[in-house]
Design a protein around this motif. Sequence first.
Motif, PDB file in Angstrom:
ATOM      1  N   VAL A 126     -26.410 -32.105  10.671  1.00  0.00           N
ATOM      2  CA  VAL A 126     -25.972 -33.160  11.679  1.00  0.00           C
ATOM      3  C   VAL A 126     -24.921 -34.160  11.174  1.00  0.00           C
ATOM      4  CG1 VAL A 126     -26.684 -34.931  13.329  1.00  0.00           C
ATOM      5  CG2 VAL A 126     -28.055 -32.846  13.397  1.00  0.00           C
ATOM      6  N   LEU A 127     -25.235 -34.930  10.033  1.00  0.00           N
ATOM      7  CA  LEU A 127     -24.512 -35.898   9.542  1.00  0.00           C
ATOM      8  C   LEU A 127     -23.117 -34.950   9.236  1.00  0.00           C
ATOM      9  CD1 LEU A 127     -23.857 -38.518   8.160  1.00  0.00           C
ATOM     10  CD2 LEU A 127     -24.871 -37.823   6.282  1.00  0.00           C
ATOM     11  N   LEU A 128     -23.284 -33.879   8.598  1.00  0.00           N
ATOM     12  CA  LEU A 128     -22.090 -33.154   8.347  1.00  0.00           C
ATOM     13  C   LEU A 128     -21.053 -32.898   9.650  1.00  0.00           C
ATOM     14  CD1 LEU A 128     -20.192 -31.666   6.329  1.00  0.00           C
ATOM     15  CD2 LEU A 128     -21.605 -29.534   6.450  1.00  0.00           C
ATOM     16  N   ASP A 129     -21.733 -32.531  10.663  1.00  0.00           N
ATOM     17  CA  ASP A 129     -21.091 -32.197  11.819  1.00  0.00           C
ATOM     18  C   ASP A 129     -20.514 -33.429  12.330  1.00  0.00           C
ATOM     19  OD1 ASP A 129     -20.257 -30.431  14.179  1.00  0.00           O
ATOM     20  OD2 ASP A 129     -21.878 -31.723  15.360  1.00  0.00           O
ATOM     21  N   LEU A 130     -20.956 -34.574  12.266  1.00  0.00           N
ATOM     22  CA  LEU A 130     -20.464 -35.856  12.764  1.00  0.00           C
ATOM     23  C   LEU A 130     -19.095 -36.133  11.948  1.00  0.00           C
ATOM     24  CD1 LEU A 130     -23.801 -37.809  13.699  1.00  0.00           C
ATOM     25  CD2 LEU A 130     -21.973 -37.064  15.213  1.00  0.00           C
ATOM     26  N   ILE A 131     -19.554 -36.153  10.513  1.00  0.00           N
ATOM     27  CA  ILE A 131     -18.262 -36.417   9.822  1.00  0.00           C
ATOM     28  C   ILE A 131     -16.990 -35.482  10.044  1.00  0.00           C
ATOM     29  CG2 ILE A 131     -17.615 -36.334   7.124  1.00  0.00           C
ATOM     30  CD1 ILE A 131     -20.572 -37.017   6.554  1.00  0.00           C
ATOM     31  N   GLN A 132     -17.232 -34.290  10.342  1.00  0.00           N
ATOM     32  CA  GLN A 132     -16.310 -33.317  10.599  1.00  0.00           C
ATOM     33  C   GLN A 132     -15.694 -33.708  11.942  1.00  0.00           C
ATOM     34  OE1 GLN A 132     -18.264 -29.485  10.268  1.00  0.00           O
ATOM     35  NE2 GLN A 132     -17.358 -29.187   8.171  1.00  0.00           N
ATOM     36  N   GLN A 133     -16.563 -34.062  12.954  1.00  0.00           N
ATOM     37  CA  GLN A 133     -15.809 -34.697  14.209  1.00  0.00           C
ATOM     38  C   GLN A 133     -14.817 -35.846  14.153  1.00  0.00           C
ATOM     39  OE1 GLN A 133     -18.912 -35.015  17.276  1.00  0.00           O
ATOM     40  NE2 GLN A 133     -20.110 -33.354  16.518  1.00  0.00           N
ATOM     41  N   VAL A 134     -15.501 -36.809  13.192  1.00  0.00           N
ATOM     42  CA  VAL A 134     -14.621 -37.767  12.809  1.00  0.00           C
ATOM     43  C   VAL A 134     -13.245 -37.379  12.087  1.00  0.00           C
ATOM     44  CG1 VAL A 134     -14.313 -39.995  11.608  1.00  0.00           C
ATOM     45  CG2 VAL A 134     -16.621 -39.523  12.722  1.00  0.00           C
ATOM     46  N   ASN A 135     -13.311 -36.605  11.061  1.00  0.00           N
ATOM     47  CA  ASN A 135     -12.281 -35.925  10.651  1.00  0.00           C
ATOM     48  C   ASN A 135     -11.158 -35.316  11.566  1.00  0.00           C
ATOM     49  OD1 ASN A 135     -11.139 -33.491   9.027  1.00  0.00           O
ATOM     50  ND2 ASN A 135     -11.114 -35.270   7.657  1.00  0.00           N
ATOM     51  N   ALA A 136     -11.509 -34.757  12.561  1.00  0.00           N
ATOM     52  CA  ALA A 136     -11.092 -34.184  13.452  1.00  0.00           C
ATOM     53  C   ALA A 136     -10.073 -35.112  14.297  1.00  0.00           C
ATOM     54  CB  ALA A 136     -11.725 -33.123  14.535  1.00  0.00           C
ATOM     55  N   VAL A 137     -10.612 -36.107  14.527  1.00  0.00           N
ATOM     56  CA  VAL A 137      -9.948 -37.261  15.403  1.00  0.00           C
ATOM     57  C   VAL A 137      -9.452 -38.446  14.691  1.00  0.00           C
ATOM     58  CG1 VAL A 137     -11.216 -36.506  17.499  1.00  0.00           C
ATOM     59  CG2 VAL A 137     -11.944 -38.445  16.192  1.00  0.00           C
ATOM     60  N   GLY A 138      -9.625 -38.537  13.529  1.00  0.00           N
ATOM     61  CA  GLY A 138      -9.448 -39.839  12.648  1.00  0.00           C
ATOM     62  C   GLY A 138     -10.374 -40.883  12.745  1.00  0.00           C
TER      63      GLY A 138
END
Length: 151
Positions: free
Chosen positions: A121-133
Amino acid sequence: MTGEAYYQHSGKFSPGGILMGLLVGTLIGILAAGVYGYLIFYNPLVYINFLASLGFGAVVGIAASGALRWRNVRNVWVTRLVTVVVGLIAFYASWAVWIYALLRRADQDVSLLPIVLQPAVLLDLIQQVNAVGAWTIRGSTPTGLVLWIIW
């Protein structure tokens, strides 16, 4: 002059010494991760964040290696391994705190513990932030590979 005139570690260590290094280093690392995660989240000054990153790494490394030294662990490879493990745990914890702060700022009713206990879940959230900045610099919002490099 030969190399025999210089001190060399004996290579000795004990399971108790390793455990103490892991426990003390992890405890201090998690506490430092909380401070560091919030500091870099709320502080807008990139220079302060850079210094905070250096300080965070130093505190974690000194805590782990200091506990090992205190318990007379004299094996360089054991010291390196324990310090790397403690560093990775502290780094993980800092990400969890940073993501938690981000979600709380977005008025999400979340708890820190589920974020910490679910690496996927943490990795998914980090990737979501990475996608939008995560933030804007001079009118530009870094995302993707550029943001990964900055992080």
